[in-house]
Design an enzyme around this catalytic site. Structure first.
Site: not given
Length: 209
Positions: A104, A108, A200, A203
């Site tokens: 990602r 944006t 996340d 992670d």
């Protein structure tokens, strides 16, 4: 028309509560994600067709039912989707595994493809796309678009946690694809993370930051 399936089985919800906990380490996190994926697979495969046959038991012939020659493909969205693959394969060991690599863009928040390797017979398979967090919906929508461009016709999306914004975006792009999730959370924050979510997923799976 695709449907959103909220899987609220007590075992799934119990394990998800531990997955969310900030104090759960990477080893336990990986094990639990695998277990939840396996439990979710029961519902994902519920509509698989069956065919009858006869087998010999130690006592007498038995009329049995078996899955009717279904060809399944499992497609994790890299990298967090990898954590769900082994749970699915424990139940469907003959499934072929493809991979779609997306990241990602931090500015944006749009998905960018960097890798795609799929079974050669994608149009003939029932595909299960794995993406633990349906946040903005952009990555999952892009992954399914890539599959459709390669001829895929039967696709299901499986995620641990979804945000309302992600569901809305995904269904706008792919109204024909069912979504299976263990939780629908409150909203996205300004960084595109699900709140309360679990942080996340990549992670936490792989011990990175």
């Amino acid at each position: 028309m695709g449907t959103v399936h909220l899987l609220d089985h007590p075992l799934i919800q119990h394990k998800l509560s531990i997955i969310r906990d900030i104090n759960t380490g990477a080893k336990e996190f990986r094990e639990l994600v695998e277990e939840v994926a396996m439990l979710m697979a029961y519902e994902v495969t519920r509509d698989f067709p069956l065919e009858e046959s006869i087998v010999e038991t130690p006592v007498a012939p038995a009329r049995v039912k078996a899955i009717s020659g279904k060809k399944v493909g499992v497609v994790p969205v890299l990298r967090a989707g990898l954590g769900m693959v082994s749970g699915i394969l424990k139940l469907i060991p003959t499934a072929k595994v493809g991979h779609i690599g997306l990241y990602r863009d931090p500015e944006t928040l749009q998905p960018v493809e960097y890798y795609c390797k799929l079974p050669t017979d994608v149009p003939e398979r029932d595909l299960i796309v794995l993406d633990p967090m349906l946040a903005t919906g952009g990555s999952a929508a892009a992954a399914v678009r890539f599959l459709k461009e390669r001829g895929a016709k039967n696709i299901k999306l499986v995620c641990l946690i979804a945000a309302p914004e992600g569901i809305e975006r995904f269904r706008k792009d792919h109204h024909d694809v069912d979504i299976f999730t263990a939780a629908i959370d409150d909203h996205l924050n300004d960084h595109g993370y699900i709140v309360p979510g679990l942080g996340d997923a990549g992670d936490r799976l792989f011990g990175t930051k």
